[in-house]
Structures are given as C-alpha cells and as structure tokens.
Design a protein around this motif. Structure first.
Motif, PDB file in Angstrom:
ATOM      1  N   UNK A   1       0.837  -1.188   0.000  1.00 31.30           N
ATOM      2  CA  UNK A   1       0.000   0.000   0.000  1.00 31.30           C
ATOM      3  C   UNK A   1       0.878   1.246   0.000  1.00 31.30           C
ATOM      4  N   UNK A   2       0.422   2.260  -0.683  1.00 35.69           N
ATOM      5  CA  UNK A   2       1.234   3.468  -0.808  1.00 35.69           C
ATOM      6  C   UNK A   2       0.367   4.708  -0.904  1.00 35.69           C
ATOM      7  N   UNK A   3       1.005   5.838  -0.640  1.00 37.94           N
ATOM      8  CA  UNK A   3       0.396   7.146  -0.867  1.00 37.94           C
ATOM      9  C   UNK A   3       1.226   7.875  -1.923  1.00 37.94           C
ATOM     10  N   UNK A   4       0.518   8.547  -2.811  1.00 33.88           N
ATOM     11  CA  UNK A   4       1.118   9.412  -3.815  1.00 33.88           C
ATOM     12  C   UNK A   4       0.419  10.757  -3.738  1.00 33.88           C
ATOM     13  N   UNK A   5       1.033  11.751  -4.336  1.00 37.63           N
ATOM     14  CA  UNK A   5       0.374  13.052  -4.408  1.00 37.63           C
ATOM     15  C   UNK A   5       0.699  13.705  -5.748  1.00 37.63           C
ATOM     16  N   UNK A   6      -0.185  14.603  -6.132  1.00 36.16           N
ATOM     17  CA  UNK A   6      -0.010  15.299  -7.392  1.00 36.16           C
ATOM     18  C   UNK A   6      -0.480  16.733  -7.242  1.00 36.16           C
TER      19      UNK A   6
ATOM     20  N   UNK B   1       3.220  22.181   5.087  1.00 33.85           N
ATOM     21  CA  UNK B   1       3.794  23.341   4.405  1.00 33.85           C
ATOM     22  C   UNK B   1       2.966  23.641   3.161  1.00 33.85           C
ATOM     23  N   UNK B   2       3.008  24.870   2.689  1.00 28.81           N
ATOM     24  CA  UNK B   2       2.271  25.181   1.452  1.00 28.81           C
ATOM     25  C   UNK B   2       2.644  24.270   0.293  1.00 28.81           C
ATOM     26  N   UNK B   3       3.884  23.836   0.238  1.00 33.36           N
ATOM     27  CA  UNK B   3       4.316  22.960  -0.861  1.00 33.36           C
ATOM     28  C   UNK B   3       3.754  21.539  -0.739  1.00 33.36           C
ATOM     29  N   UNK B   4       3.078  21.234   0.366  1.00 38.76           N
ATOM     30  CA  UNK B   4       2.394  19.952   0.490  1.00 38.76           C
ATOM     31  C   UNK B   4       1.016  19.974  -0.170  1.00 38.76           C
ATOM     32  N   UNK B   5       0.599  21.136  -0.647  1.00 41.47           N
ATOM     33  CA  UNK B   5      -0.688  21.249  -1.321  1.00 41.47           C
ATOM     34  C   UNK B   5      -0.704  20.362  -2.557  1.00 41.47           C
ATOM     35  N   UNK B   6      -1.681  19.460  -2.612  1.00 35.46           N
ATOM     36  CA  UNK B   6      -1.773  18.500  -3.712  1.00 35.46           C
ATOM     37  C   UNK B   6      -3.021  17.652  -3.536  1.00 35.46           C
ATOM     38  N   UNK B   7      -3.323  16.905  -4.571  1.00 31.03           N
ATOM     39  CA  UNK B   7      -4.306  15.825  -4.464  1.00 31.03           C
ATOM     40  C   UNK B   7      -3.533  14.601  -3.997  1.00 31.03           C
ATOM     41  N   UNK B   8      -4.045  13.966  -2.961  1.00 26.80           N
ATOM     42  CA  UNK B   8      -3.381  12.797  -2.385  1.00 26.80           C
ATOM     43  C   UNK B   8      -4.160  11.539  -2.762  1.00 26.80           C
ATOM     44  N   UNK B   9      -3.411  10.539  -3.243  1.00 33.29           N
ATOM     45  CA  UNK B   9      -4.004   9.295  -3.707  1.00 33.29           C
ATOM     46  C   UNK B   9      -3.419   8.114  -2.934  1.00 33.29           C
ATOM     47  N   UNK B  10      -4.261   7.156  -2.594  1.00 30.68           N
ATOM     48  CA  UNK B  10      -3.724   5.902  -2.099  1.00 30.68           C
ATOM     49  C   UNK B  10      -3.703   4.897  -3.252  1.00 30.68           C
ATOM     50  N   UNK B  11      -2.816   3.923  -3.113  1.00 30.85           N
ATOM     51  CA  UNK B  11      -2.599   2.962  -4.188  1.00 30.85           C
ATOM     52  C   UNK B  11      -2.288   1.600  -3.593  1.00 30.85           C
ATOM     53  N   UNK B  12      -2.613   0.567  -4.348  1.00 30.80           N
ATOM     54  CA  UNK B  12      -2.367  -0.800  -3.893  1.00 30.80           C
ATOM     55  C   UNK B  12      -1.853  -1.644  -5.045  1.00 30.80           C
ATOM     56  N   UNK B  13      -0.901  -2.510  -4.729  1.00 28.45           N
ATOM     57  CA  UNK B  13      -0.380  -3.424  -5.722  1.00 28.45           C
ATOM     58  C   UNK B  13       0.113  -4.698  -5.064  1.00 28.45           C
ATOM     59  N   UNK B  14       0.153  -5.754  -5.835  1.00 27.69           N
ATOM     60  CA  UNK B  14       0.675  -7.008  -5.299  1.00 27.69           C
ATOM     61  C   UNK B  14       2.153  -6.819  -4.938  1.00 27.69           C
ATOM     62  N   UNK B  15       2.854  -6.078  -5.783  1.00 23.00           N
ATOM     63  CA  UNK B  15       4.242  -5.698  -5.517  1.00 23.00           C
ATOM     64  C   UNK B  15       4.323  -4.183  -5.393  1.00 23.00           C
ATOM     65  N   UNK B  16       5.376  -3.721  -4.750  1.00 21.00           N
ATOM     66  CA  UNK B  16       5.545  -2.283  -4.551  1.00 21.00           C
ATOM     67  C   UNK B  16       6.098  -1.629  -5.824  1.00 21.00           C
ATOM     68  N   UNK B  17       5.897  -0.322  -5.887  1.00 20.42           N
ATOM     69  CA  UNK B  17       6.412   0.437  -7.001  1.00 20.42           C
ATOM     70  C   UNK B  17       5.311   0.984  -7.875  1.00 20.42           C
ATOM     71  N   UNK B  18       5.570   2.160  -8.449  1.00 25.68           N
ATOM     72  CA  UNK B  18       4.543   2.835  -9.236  1.00 25.68           C
ATOM     73  C   UNK B  18       4.043   1.972 -10.383  1.00 25.68           C
ATOM     74  N   UNK B  19       4.926   1.279 -11.043  1.00 27.39           N
ATOM     75  CA  UNK B  19       4.549   0.455 -12.179  1.00 27.39           C
ATOM     76  C   UNK B  19       3.744  -0.773 -11.818  1.00 27.39           C
TER      77      UNK B  19
END
Length: 117
Positions: free
Chosen positions: A33-38, A85-103
C-alpha cells in the motif's frame, strides 16, 4: 474493488491532517500500500509505502513529518501529516499493488485534496 480516500481539506501551515483510505474488494494486509500526491500541473510523486512485510519507507521531503499506518482489521490505510507546508498542497491518492512500485500499482483511489496556506 475500491479505494476511497477521505480526510483532506484546507489547513494553515504548521497544521495537521489525517487522511484515510478505506479499501473494499481486497485485503490490504496482502498488498503493498502506498500514498502518492499530485500538485496542479505537476507529475504524480510518491509519498511513502507500507509493504506487506518490512519497513515503511518515505520520500525524503516528508520524512519526519508524515506517518503512514495500516489497520488490517479496518482494511484501511492512513496518512498522518504534521507540520504541513504550502508545498504539500496536492491531491493525495492511495494505491495498492501485489508488488511495490509505481509500475505495479493495481488499484488507485479517486484522491482527496489537501490545501495548505
């Protein structure tokens, strides 16, 4: 299968927020499980990962301020964000994969907006 984030909002710099990501249709204990932001106009970036086994890892820019945890009984992932911080402003997404990593992400949530002013 669904990932639903919640807990986003607007906060002043230095404040805290706790994001939740409720999973259904699969068991978070068996997934990486992971968190990403954009941020607007930027590429999606990794925030941190909770593997099925092992140590939780974080991006350098959040280390010491953010904590990721997972409640297997509630099938939910959390992101505690402190000293925002202001630079933390973003859309935050959670993600799930059988293996780790964006791909290897199999499931994405719809995102929750965090705005720091």
């Amino acid at each position: 299968v669904q990932l639903v984030e919640s807990g986003g909002g607007s906060v002043q710099a230095g404040g805290s927020l706790r994001l939740s990501c409720a999973a259904s249709g699969f068991t978070v204990s068996r997934y990486c499980m992971a968190w990403y932001r954009q941020a607007a106009g930027e590429q999606r970036e990794w925030v941190g990962t909770v593997p099925t086994f092992g140590v939780t890892t974080y991006a350098v820019f959040v280390k010491g301020r953010f904590v990721i945890s997972k409640d297997n009984a509630r099938n939910t992932l959390y992101l505690q964000m402190n000293s925002l911080r202001p630079e933390d402003t973003a859309m935050y997404y959670c993600a799930a994969g059988v293996n780790c990593g964006y791909g290897n992400v199999r499931y994405w949530g719809q995102g929750t907006q965090v705005t720091v002013s």
